[in-house]
Structures are given as C-alpha cells and as structure tokens.
Design a protein around this motif. Structure first.
Motif, mmCIF file in Angstrom:
data_model
loop_
_atom_site.group_PDB
_atom_site.id
_atom_site.type_symbol
_atom_site.label_atom_id
_atom_site.label_comp_id
_atom_site.label_asym_id
_atom_site.label_seq_id
_atom_site.Cartn_x
_atom_site.Cartn_y
_atom_site.Cartn_z
ATOM 1 N N PRO A 221 5.983 -8.108 4.402
ATOM 2 C CA PRO A 221 5.354 -8.494 5.710
ATOM 3 C C PRO A 221 4.841 -10.181 5.637
ATOM 4 N N ILE A 222 4.755 -10.722 6.871
ATOM 5 C CA ILE A 222 4.543 -11.908 7.065
ATOM 6 C C ILE A 222 3.310 -12.052 7.951
ATOM 7 N N LEU A 223 2.137 -12.579 7.290
ATOM 8 C CA LEU A 223 1.094 -12.839 8.118
ATOM 9 C C LEU A 223 0.986 -14.215 8.780
ATOM 10 N N ILE A 224 0.721 -14.332 9.884
ATOM 11 C CA ILE A 224 0.775 -15.819 10.769
ATOM 12 C C ILE A 224 -0.684 -15.968 10.778
ATOM 13 N N PHE A 225 -1.142 -16.955 10.272
ATOM 14 C CA PHE A 225 -2.677 -17.494 10.600
ATOM 15 C C PHE A 225 -2.737 -19.002 10.605
ATOM 16 N N ASN A 226 -4.011 -19.522 11.233
ATOM 17 C CA ASN A 226 -4.341 -20.773 11.497
ATOM 18 C C ASN A 226 -4.977 -21.206 10.113
ATOM 19 N N VAL A 227 -4.124 -22.152 9.269
ATOM 20 C CA VAL A 227 -4.278 -22.765 8.166
ATOM 21 C C VAL A 227 -5.325 -23.876 8.283
ATOM 22 N N ARG A 228 -5.580 -24.358 9.388
ATOM 23 C CA ARG A 228 -6.486 -25.719 9.812
ATOM 24 C C ARG A 228 -7.931 -25.338 9.589
ATOM 25 N N GLN A 229 -8.082 -24.177 9.738
ATOM 26 C CA GLN A 229 -9.767 -23.628 9.676
ATOM 27 C C GLN A 229 -9.935 -23.464 8.049
ATOM 28 N N GLU A 230 -11.091 -24.096 7.574
ATOM 29 C CA GLU A 230 -11.381 -24.062 6.296
ATOM 30 C C GLU A 230 -11.772 -22.534 5.886
#
Ligand code: GTP
Length: 249
Positions: A221-230
């Motif tokens: 599975p691929i989880l796409i998320f915002n990595v810019r938020q601490e």
C-alpha cells in the motif's frame, strides 16, 4: 474507491512494522529555492525519529530535485543518461545530509548507494540492508536504482518490495490524492482510498506508472501524505491525520 469524509481517527499504535519513506528532494530545501535548508532537514530527521520511537523499522528513499533534475537537464539539451547520473549524485548529497541530521539525534543510520562509492557510503547489498533494518538502523537508499530512466518513486517501490515493507509512505506537499489539482480547482476532492488501477487509468499523477505497477504487483500500500507538517509522519503511521491510501483493498 472511497472519498474523504471529515476524519478524526483516534491516535493509535501503528499497525506497521517496516515501512519505506519516500521524500522528494524539494522537501529538504524548505522555503529556499535551491539546495538544503538545515532547519528543514533537522525537522524531517525529528519526524523520522518519532516513527522509529514507535518501534517501526524505517528505510528512506529521497529525490534530488533540490539539487538537480535529470529530466530538466535533458530538456536543456543534455544527454538524458548523463543528466540522470547527475541527479543520482544529487541524491547522495541529500542522503548524507539526512544521515548527519539523524545521527545528531542519536539515530543509527546507514547510507547505501546503488552506485558504489565506497569512500563515502556502503554499497547497496539487499541482505545487508535487511540486517541493518532488523537492528533498528534507518537505511537511506542513495543514487536511485543506479540506472538512468528510472525515477526515485520507482526506486522507492523497488526497495520497498526488496525490503518486504508493509507500506510505502510518499511524503509530498499535499495531503493526499485529489480528483483534480486542488490549487487550480477548488471543487477537487481528496480520495481517502483509491486502487492502483484507478490511479493509473485516471492518470492521477500520484507517482509514475512503473512505481505504481511495482507496488501493485508486490501488494504494497502507498500512503500519500503531507510531509511538510511537523509530526505528520508519526500521525499518519498511527492512522490519524489526513492522507490517501493507494491499495487494492
Ligand atoms: P554490522 O555488520 O551489523 O556490525 O553492521 P555495521 O554497519 O555496524 O558494520 P560494518 O563493520 O559493516 O560498518 C561499520 C561502519 O563502516 C558503518 O558506519 C558503516 O556504514 C561503514 N561502512 C561499512 N561498509 C562501508 C563501505 O563500503 N564504505 C563506507 N564508506 N563505509 C562503510
């Protein structure tokens, strides 16, 4: 496929034992226009440590768009293979920067390069990488697949498959996969989950087709998320936060 509803999942322990984090090189430049922003690199390292502290084995694939993009080099008349090799060298720079930041936090790491450059890091040997991960070390895979014409997304899908990862987390600047570009189309909706096939047939540009196909074949599975938020990485790992899952479930 299911559309995102207002979601507030309770923070829980993670279901994942071993994962691969894929980050674009651009993430590491923070607000800068080029290169590395040390504050951002340190923040990313803290985010990775948070996940390590949850007991998860983590390996990382990073891109090099903050230093050099093979595709745009080729567009400017350079031979594509030459440009891609320059991109791979850019990845090594990012990998070493991330390694330093993690070591400052006392996180054990090993950089393994697909193109041997033994004076600065280990060569990639799958079985050795496995052992490093079993020992709780963060393995940073550098120099892509070592071949031109492959993206770092494909590298991520390949290494996640080789390492038997339970999931691949793609950290980007958006919090998931949308029906259209949310910056251009305000009516765009985020998918909570979507199949590999739908990503391909709808041409959603989440990742290149080779990467999606490889993940699909190996059921990762691929989880796409915002990595810019601490703190978001750990949040997503525990099932909270906002993200899109690409899988066949
Ligand atoms: P174990 O086998 O679990 O003990 O792993 P290890 O990585 O701690 O042991 P090893 O003796 O292989 O490596 C010791 C240090 O040397 C680590 O920091 C490695 O990253 C580094 N190292 C190992 N092989 C190479 C290499 O080919 N090139 C470079 N530059 N460093 C290496």
């Amino acid at each position: 496929m299911t559309m995102a509803a207002e979601k507030s999942k309770p923070a829980a322990k993670t279901q994942y034992k071993r994962i691969l984090l894929k980050m674009s090189g651009e993430v590491l430049m923070g607000e800068k226009e080029f290169g590395l922003d040390s504050k951002t690199v340190n923040r990313v390292a803290r985010d990775i440590k948070e996940v390590i502290d949850m007991g998860v084995e983590v390996c990382v694939v990073v891109g090099a768009g903050n230093i050099f993009r093979g595709v745009s080099g080729a567009a400017e008349g350079m031979d594509r293979t030459q440009a891609d090799y320059m991109g791979m060298l850019g990845i090594v720079i990012n990998a070493l920067a991330l390694q330093s930041a993690l070591e400052t936090l006392k996180v054990d790491t090993r950089v393994m390069s697909a193109i041997p450059m033994s004076a600065i890091c280990e060569p990639y040997i799958r079985r050795k990488a496995m052992r490093h991960m079993e020992k709780g070390r963060v393995v940073i895979f550098a120099a892509g697949t070592g071949n031109p014409f492959f993206t770092t997304d494909t590298t991520a899908a390949l290494r996640a498959s080789e390492m038997n990862c339970d999931a691949m987390l793609k950290g980007t600047k958006v919090d998931g996969v949308y029906t259209a570009d949310p910056q251009k189309d305000p009516s765009a909706k985020r998918y909570e989950s979507i199949s590999y096939m739908d990503v391909l047939t709808k041409n959603l540009k989440v990742m290149d087709a080779t990467a999606i196909s490889l993940a699909r074949e190996n059921n990762i599975p691929i989880l796409i998320f915002n990595v810019r938020q601490e703190g978001n990485f750990a949040k997503v790992m525990s099932g909270a936060g906002t993200f899109t899952t690409v899988s066949d479930k």
